[in-house]
Design a protein around this motif. Structure first.
Motif, PDB file in Angstrom:
ATOM      1  N   UNK A 245       0.835  -1.204   0.000  1.00 57.57           N
ATOM      2  CA  UNK A 245       0.000   0.000   0.000  1.00 57.57           C
ATOM      3  C   UNK A 245       0.868   1.253   0.000  1.00 57.57           C
ATOM      4  N   UNK A 246       1.869   1.283   0.864  1.00 55.81           N
ATOM      5  CA  UNK A 246       2.731   2.461   0.913  1.00 55.81           C
ATOM      6  C   UNK A 246       3.671   2.515  -0.285  1.00 55.81           C
ATOM      7  N   UNK A 247       4.068   1.348  -0.789  1.00 59.02           N
ATOM      8  CA  UNK A 247       4.879   1.322  -2.002  1.00 59.02           C
ATOM      9  C   UNK A 247       4.160   1.982  -3.163  1.00 59.02           C
ATOM     10  N   UNK A 248       2.863   1.716  -3.291  1.00 58.35           N
ATOM     11  CA  UNK A 248       2.058   2.310  -4.363  1.00 58.35           C
ATOM     12  C   UNK A 248       1.881   3.812  -4.158  1.00 58.35           C
ATOM     13  N   UNK A 249       1.640   4.212  -2.909  1.00 55.56           N
ATOM     14  CA  UNK A 249       1.455   5.637  -2.625  1.00 55.56           C
ATOM     15  C   UNK A 249       2.736   6.416  -2.930  1.00 55.56           C
ATOM     16  N   UNK A 250       3.885   5.857  -2.565  1.00 56.13           N
ATOM     17  CA  UNK A 250       5.155   6.548  -2.833  1.00 56.13           C
ATOM     18  C   UNK A 250       5.448   6.605  -4.329  1.00 56.13           C
ATOM     19  N   UNK A 251       4.981   5.612  -5.080  1.00 57.44           N
ATOM     20  CA  UNK A 251       5.128   5.643  -6.531  1.00 57.44           C
ATOM     21  C   UNK A 251       4.374   6.833  -7.109  1.00 57.44           C
ATOM     22  N   UNK A 252       3.206   7.095  -6.558  1.00 59.87           N
ATOM     23  CA  UNK A 252       2.427   8.251  -6.987  1.00 59.87           C
ATOM     24  C   UNK A 252       3.179   9.557  -6.706  1.00 59.87           C
TER      25      UNK A 252
END
Length: 466
Positions: A293-300
């Motif tokens: 979840x945080x990996x995806x948010x940081x990608x954004x």
């Protein structure tokens, strides 16, 4: 002294021109393929998770919310590089450099996903919040504490001290020009503001950036959109400049297509930090049910920085037609471009943006140092001594001429990136397995939850016990 400077320049040039570009592009393409193009396929999830994190943060959940962690990393990413760095890239590499900044963000986003997910998996609990980052996964997953120690020392010095002095320098110069405010007075004000926030701990840092980052980003993009709408008929010509310049049809001054690509890649990494190992320190603080979840948010966050904020600056400059012709005063170019489009208030607006962007970067950069000082030595005396040094460097930077320090920081930042890229190259398979687990749970209609047993053979994981 000149011999030393030439040595640093040569080493810096070799590192950025050959080593880093191969590693960044190579690993970015590898992770893009191995994750099944995660930065494209899961874009909807990124926005949904960011909104979910913002709601949970308002509801007062324990620790740092995923939205607050996103804001900490964005505070560090979105700094003067988004205003000055883009202008420098265009003035040296031409409009085509913007295209390669976009390419670097799209490719690098997968590396950002890998490093931030790793930081979440190997984070540690401290009180009511978490801490972690590359130093932690280098020690726990690779079993190479010396690597983590070296990384921690470099990032603590470069981000917490040197970069913060540069950000403070930019603020005081911009305000001196726009409002004729004495740099010493502003330096004292900045130092006091920095001390109040950083001595309050990570919760106060998160609360500060949670408000300042969205405000500054939205305000800047709105003004850029006003300029774009006002000059909508010029947009096709701007895209034509960017595309033709990217492939050498209109060669950049003195360097051809090589200069165009290098400026785009270098400034792109400076701005979005994908793969560099800085953002994972913020990613690790988030209280989420699954590391992905945080990996995806940081990608954004990579897309927000480069495709949104940097593009806004590029379009303002290219629409206005202003040129520096090799002069490195990037802020001046951005100011002149905006003034030519919206009038004299544009210079004041840029000065205010510089303050918000740069000061939030001071706070975000400091936190990266804090996380790594705690990795090196958990004693609060050392942490408080580091905080005093950070405040001192903000004051120093407010008054000094520090171009030489900035050049040396470029070198050490490059070394830091190489260390982290080696680590995530070796450990990337763990994040990929975590992504498979996340997707499998989503396919079953579940809200994904991660446990140590989710990845067979996972060791030295503290916060995800079954």
């Amino acid at each position: 002294m000149e011999l030393i400077l030439n040595f640093f320049y040569g080493l810096n040039n070799f590192l950025w021109s050959y080593v880093l570009i191969i590693m960044l592009v190579g690993l970015g393409l590898y992770f893009t393929a191995r994750t099944g193009f995660v930065q494209f396929r899961m874009l909807k999830d990124m926005f949904l998770l960011l909104g979910e994190g913002a709601v949970k943060g308002k509801e007062g959940h324990n620790g740092i919310s995923s939205f607050q962690a996103f804001c900490i990393s964005t505070a560090s990413r979105v700094g003067t590089g988004n205003l000055a760095g883009v202008a420098i890239a265009i003035s040296i590499g031409g409009p085509g450099a913007v295209f390669w900044m976009w390419v670097m963000a799209i490719i690098g986003a997968s590396s950002s996903f890998i490093e931030s997910t790793l930081a979440q998996i190997y984070k540690e609990k401290e009180g009511d919040h978490f801490r972690g980052g590359p130093a932690y996964y280098m020690e726990k997953a690779l079993g190479q504490k010396w690597m983590g120690v070296l990384f921690s020392i470099i990032i603590s010095i470069v981000f917490g001290l040197i970069f913060n002095s540069v950000q403070a320098n930019t603020i005081t110069l911009a305000f001196e020009k726009a409002f004729s405010i004495d740099r010493t007075i502003l330096g004292v004000i900045l130092s006091v503001m920095t001390a109040v926030i950083i001595f309050g701990g990570v919760k106060r840092i998160a609360q500060f950036v949670e408000y300042i980052v969205p405000i500054m980003a939205v305000a800047y993009v709105i003004v850029a959109l006003i300029v774009i709408v006002k000059n909508f008929n010029h947009i096709p010509a701007v895209f034509s400049q960017i595309i033709s310049g990217a492939f050498g049809f209109n060669q950049a001054v003195g360097g051809g297509i090589g200069a165009v690509i290098m400026q785009g890649v270098k400034r792109g990494l400076f701005s979005n930090e994908a793969g560099m190992g800085s953002a994972p320190n913020a990613a690790a603080t988030a209280n989420v049910s699954h590391p992905v979840k945080q990996g995806l948010i940081q990608t954004l966050g990579v897309f927000t920085d480069t495709l949104l904020i940097c593009s806004a600056t590029a379009f303002i400059i290219l629409i206005s037609g202003e040129r520096l012709k090799g002069v490195s005063d990037g802020i001046q170019l951005t100011q002149d471009a905006l003034v030519s489009e919206v009038g004299s208030w544009g210079a004041i607006f840029i000065a205010v943006c510089i303050f918000m962007f740069a000061f939030s970067s001071v706070i975000g950069n400091y936190y990266y140092g804090e996380a790594n000082i705690e990795f090196l030595n958990g004693n609060k005396v050392w942490l408080n001594a580091y905080r005093v040094c950070v405040v001192g460097m903000v004051m120093f930077g407010s008054l000094a001429k520090i171009q030489v320090v900035w050049d040396m920081a470029d070198l050490f930042m490059g070394i830091m990136a190489v260390i982290n890229l080696i680590a995530i190259g070796l450990l990337g398979k763990i994040s990929i397995e975590a992504l498979k687990d996340y997707r499998a749970q989503k396919a079953q209609g579940l809200d994904p939850k991660f446990r140590k047993s989710s990845i067979p053979g996972l060791k030295n994981v503290e916060c995800w016990e079954d």
